[in-house]
Design an enzyme around this catalytic site. Structure first.
Site, PDB file in Angstrom:
ATOM      1  CG  LEU A  28     -19.096   0.615  44.061  1.00 13.72           C
ATOM      2  CD1 LEU A  28     -20.194   0.415  43.076  1.00 13.72           C
ATOM      3  CD2 LEU A  28     -17.646   2.047  43.382  1.00 13.72           C
ATOM      4  CG  ASP A  47     -18.444  -2.171  55.793  1.00 13.94           C
ATOM      5  OD1 ASP A  47     -19.743  -1.470  54.177  1.00 13.94           O
ATOM      6  OD2 ASP A  47     -18.444  -3.145  55.855  1.00 13.94           O
ATOM      7  CB  SER A 124     -21.941  -8.593  40.279  1.00 15.84           C
ATOM      8  OG  SER A 124     -20.532  -8.617  38.873  1.00 15.84           O
ATOM      9  CE1 TYR A 149     -19.657 -10.100  43.898  1.00 13.82           C
ATOM     10  CE2 TYR A 149     -18.809 -10.381  41.653  1.00 13.82           C
ATOM     11  CZ  TYR A 149     -19.499  -9.833  42.872  1.00 13.82           C
ATOM     12  OH  TYR A 149     -19.687  -8.652  42.571  1.00 13.82           O
ATOM     13  CB  SER A 178     -15.077  -2.802  35.666  1.00 14.12           C
ATOM     14  OG  SER A 178     -15.492  -4.244  35.192  1.00 14.12           O
ATOM     15  NE  ARG A 187     -14.392  -9.040  32.513  1.00 16.17           N
ATOM     16  CZ  ARG A 187     -14.403  -8.699  33.656  1.00 16.17           C
ATOM     17  NH1 ARG A 187     -13.391  -7.075  34.664  1.00 16.17           N
ATOM     18  NH2 ARG A 187     -15.839  -8.424  33.997  1.00 16.17           N
TER      19      ARG A 187
HETATM   20  P1  NAI Z   1     -16.671  -3.639  48.565  1.00 18.37           P
HETATM   21  O1  NAI Z   1     -15.908  -4.861  48.709  1.00 18.37           O
HETATM   22  O2  NAI Z   1     -15.177  -1.883  47.956  1.00 18.37           O
HETATM   23  O3  NAI Z   1     -17.838  -2.567  49.606  1.00 18.37           O
HETATM   24  C1  NAI Z   1     -18.582  -4.111  50.000  1.00 18.37           C
HETATM   25  C2  NAI Z   1     -18.888  -3.747  51.792  1.00 18.37           C
HETATM   26  O4  NAI Z   1     -19.740  -4.686  51.874  1.00 18.37           O
HETATM   27  C3  NAI Z   1     -17.296  -3.604  51.678  1.00 18.37           C
HETATM   28  O5  NAI Z   1     -17.432  -2.809  52.894  1.00 18.37           O
HETATM   29  C4  NAI Z   1     -17.417  -4.544  52.963  1.00 18.37           C
HETATM   30  O6  NAI Z   1     -17.356  -4.206  54.540  1.00 18.37           O
HETATM   31  C5  NAI Z   1     -19.046  -4.639  52.823  1.00 18.37           C
HETATM   32  N1  NAI Z   1     -19.901  -6.222  53.477  1.00 18.37           N
HETATM   33  C6  NAI Z   1     -18.917  -7.022  53.249  1.00 18.37           C
HETATM   34  N2  NAI Z   1     -19.574  -8.550  53.835  1.00 18.37           N
HETATM   35  C7  NAI Z   1     -20.701  -7.757  55.155  1.00 18.37           C
HETATM   36  C8  NAI Z   1     -21.499  -8.342  55.838  1.00 18.37           C
HETATM   37  N3  NAI Z   1     -21.667  -9.369  56.001  1.00 18.37           N
HETATM   38  N4  NAI Z   1     -22.364  -7.734  56.192  1.00 18.37           N
HETATM   39  C9  NAI Z   1     -22.770  -6.017  55.871  1.00 18.37           C
HETATM   40  N5  NAI Z   1     -21.384  -5.673  55.413  1.00 18.37           N
HETATM   41  C10 NAI Z   1     -20.728  -6.309  54.486  1.00 18.37           C
HETATM   42  O7  NAI Z   1     -17.072  -3.417  46.510  1.00 18.37           O
HETATM   43  P2  NAI Z   1     -17.955  -2.282  46.323  1.00 18.37           P
HETATM   44  O8  NAI Z   1     -16.463  -2.373  44.465  1.00 18.37           O
HETATM   45  O9  NAI Z   1     -17.586  -1.386  46.513  1.00 18.37           O
HETATM   46  O10 NAI Z   1     -18.912  -2.727  45.471  1.00 18.37           O
HETATM   47  C11 NAI Z   1     -20.134  -2.937  45.964  1.00 18.37           C
HETATM   48  C12 NAI Z   1     -21.241  -3.814  45.956  1.00 18.37           C
HETATM   49  O11 NAI Z   1     -21.173  -3.268  44.396  1.00 18.37           O
HETATM   50  C13 NAI Z   1     -21.113  -4.751  45.589  1.00 18.37           C
HETATM   51  O12 NAI Z   1     -22.305  -5.451  46.637  1.00 18.37           O
HETATM   52  C14 NAI Z   1     -19.865  -5.522  44.770  1.00 18.37           C
HETATM   53  O13 NAI Z   1     -20.671  -6.776  44.475  1.00 18.37           O
HETATM   54  C15 NAI Z   1     -20.949  -4.750  43.883  1.00 18.37           C
HETATM   55  N6  NAI Z   1     -20.763  -4.422  42.745  1.00 18.37           N
HETATM   56  C16 NAI Z   1     -19.057  -3.463  42.294  1.00 18.37           C
HETATM   57  C17 NAI Z   1     -18.897  -3.348  41.035  1.00 18.37           C
HETATM   58  C18 NAI Z   1     -17.428  -2.297  41.257  1.00 18.37           C
HETATM   59  O14 NAI Z   1     -16.379  -2.480  39.806  1.00 18.37           O
HETATM   60  N7  NAI Z   1     -17.072  -1.804  41.860  1.00 18.37           N
HETATM   61  C19 NAI Z   1     -18.235  -4.388  40.073  1.00 18.37           C
HETATM   62  C20 NAI Z   1     -19.748  -5.312  39.851  1.00 18.37           C
HETATM   63  C21 NAI Z   1     -21.233  -5.925  41.093  1.00 18.37           C
HETATM   64  C1  15L Z   2     -17.618  -7.439  40.114  1.00 19.81           C
HETATM   65  O1  15L Z   2     -18.773  -7.372  40.781  1.00 19.81           O
HETATM   66  C2  15L Z   2     -16.031  -7.007  41.504  1.00 19.81           C
HETATM   67  O2  15L Z   2     -17.236  -6.538  42.834  1.00 19.81           O
HETATM   68  C3  15L Z   2     -15.822  -5.825  40.882  1.00 19.81           C
HETATM   69  O3  15L Z   2     -14.575  -5.386  42.186  1.00 19.81           O
HETATM   70  C4  15L Z   2     -15.283  -6.039  39.943  1.00 19.81           C
HETATM   71  O4  15L Z   2     -14.104  -6.927  39.766  1.00 19.81           O
HETATM   72  C5  15L Z   2     -15.844  -6.285  38.594  1.00 19.81           C
HETATM   73  O5  15L Z   2     -16.890  -7.417  39.433  1.00 19.81           O
HETATM   74  C6  15L Z   2     -15.280  -6.994  37.599  1.00 19.81           C
HETATM   75  O6  15L Z   2     -15.881  -7.528  36.347  1.00 19.81           O
HETATM   76  O7  15L Z   2     -14.423  -6.000  36.941  1.00 19.81           O
END
Ligand code: NAI
Ligand code: 15L
Length: 280
Positions: A28, A47, A124, A149, A178, A187
């Site tokens: 994202l 990051d 989430s 998580y 998602s 889903r």
């Molecule tokens: P992602 O895993 O691709 O990105 C997360 C980023 O956080 C990564 O680039 C990672 O290097 C960084 N990270 C991990 N540990 C870290 C640390 N200790 N310090 C600093 N940075 C750190 O996940 P995505 O899909 O981009 O999601 C972004 C956010 O949105 C997350 O917090 C995730 O939980 C939340 N989210 C995403 C969903 C989705 O459908 N993509 C759904 C629900 C929540």
């Molecule tokens: C989340 O919270 C995760 O960050 C994402 O990678 C997806 O797995 C999403 O939920 C989901 O439920 O599809």
């Protein structure tokens, strides 16, 4: 023209001086890096891994959220924070604790001490993953996390509530479903949030004058719904997209579900089964 483009046209100059995006190297984060620029003179990207190809209007700062001093440095001179960094799937407790629990605490301590007024927090839907797919959930429904998580996201929501009640720091918790280019399975026909709708959600969260502490489900206008956003009506979030355009892809999957499979019974899907494999 997309709604966000129409919205951007009204600015003669960018409304924020400096926005911080954590998790900027993630899925994202890479999408938002491109789309947030009309709102801010400088977009600070951070990051735990290095940010590549930094261009004019961007600043990059590598930071582990578990590093308190680093987080304080990261938040200097920031108007508002879009907090997308951290562990984003089920994992062992220790890395989740470092990034999502300790990291959240560091972030809010810095936000408070540096006088930052608003945080948009990528929570989430897994904070309520143990509701059944036959149930409706709203922002006031008791939390039912589906793993470490989801638990860490519950902590983030509660922590931000405390910093609002005690110090007046406003947070919008986005319970994202998602958010990917398109749904990957049946889903996600229910949980899908398009990137355009994610941006519209961020617009609502950042530009609504008073948000207090708000919780909103980040989901497109999909046909089947588990989440009721009526408690977040003050944000005016109106999704424009629907997963329905992908419906034919998953029609067969809907006809062959195992009704005894927990990943089918519960809203969290496969996350409800993932936990034990990570416990030590
Ligand atoms: P992602 O895993 O691709 O990105 C997360 C980023 O956080 C990564 O680039 C990672 O290097 C960084 N990270 C991990 N540990 C870290 C640390 N200790 N310090 C600093 N940075 C750190 O996940 P995505 O899909 O981009 O999601 C972004 C956010 O949105 C997350 O917090 C995730 O939980 C939340 N989210 C995403 C969903 C989705 O459908 N993509 C759904 C629900 C929540
Ligand atoms: C989340 O919270 C995760 O960050 C994402 O990678 C997806 O797995 C999403 O939920 C989901 O439920 O599809």
């Amino acid at each position: 023209m997309m709604m966000s483009e129409q919205f951007n046209e009204q600015f003669s100059e960018r409304p924020f001086n400096r926005l911080l995006l954590t998790g900027a190297a993630g899925g994202l984060g890479r999408v938002l890096r491109e789309r947030l620029k009309p709102w801010t003179k400088i977009l600070r990207l951070s990051d735990i891994v290095d940010i590549e190809n930094v261009v004019a209007g961007e600043e990059a700062q590598t930071c582990d959220l578990a590093d308190r001093a680093g987080v304080f440095e990261l938040l200097k001179d920031v108007d508002a924070v879009l907090h997308f960094g951290g562990i984003s799937v089920e994992d062992k407790f220790e890395p989740i604790m470092q990034a999502n629990i300790l990291g959240m605490y560091h972030l809010y301590e810095a936000v408070h001490k540096l006088g930052i007024k608003r945080v948009i927090y990528a929570s989430s839907s897994h904070v309520v993953g143990f509701y059944r797919t036959t149930e409706q959930v709203n922002a006031d429904s008791p939390l039912r996390p589906d793993g470490f998580y989801g638990l860490s996201k519950c902590f983030g929501e509660a922590l931000s509530r405390y910093y609002y009640d005690r110090f007046g720091i406003e947070t919008v918790c986005l319970r994202i479903g998602s958010s990917f280019p398109e749904p990957k399975n049946a889903r996600m026909m229910v949980t899908y949030l398009s990137y355009d709708d994610l941006l519209e959600l961020l617009r609502a969260a950042l530009f609504t004058p008073k948000v207090g502490h708000s919780i909103v489900f980040g989901v497109s206008d999909n046909q089947a719904k588990w989440w009721d956003n009526s408690k977040a009506a003050h944000l005016g979030f109106k999704p424009s997209d629907s997963s329905q355009v992908f419906a034919t892809r998953f029609a067969a999957a809907f006809n062959s579900v195992d009704e005894h499979d927990p990943a089918i019974i519960y809203q969290g899907g496969p996350f409800v089964l993932a936990g034990p494999q990570y416990s030590e």
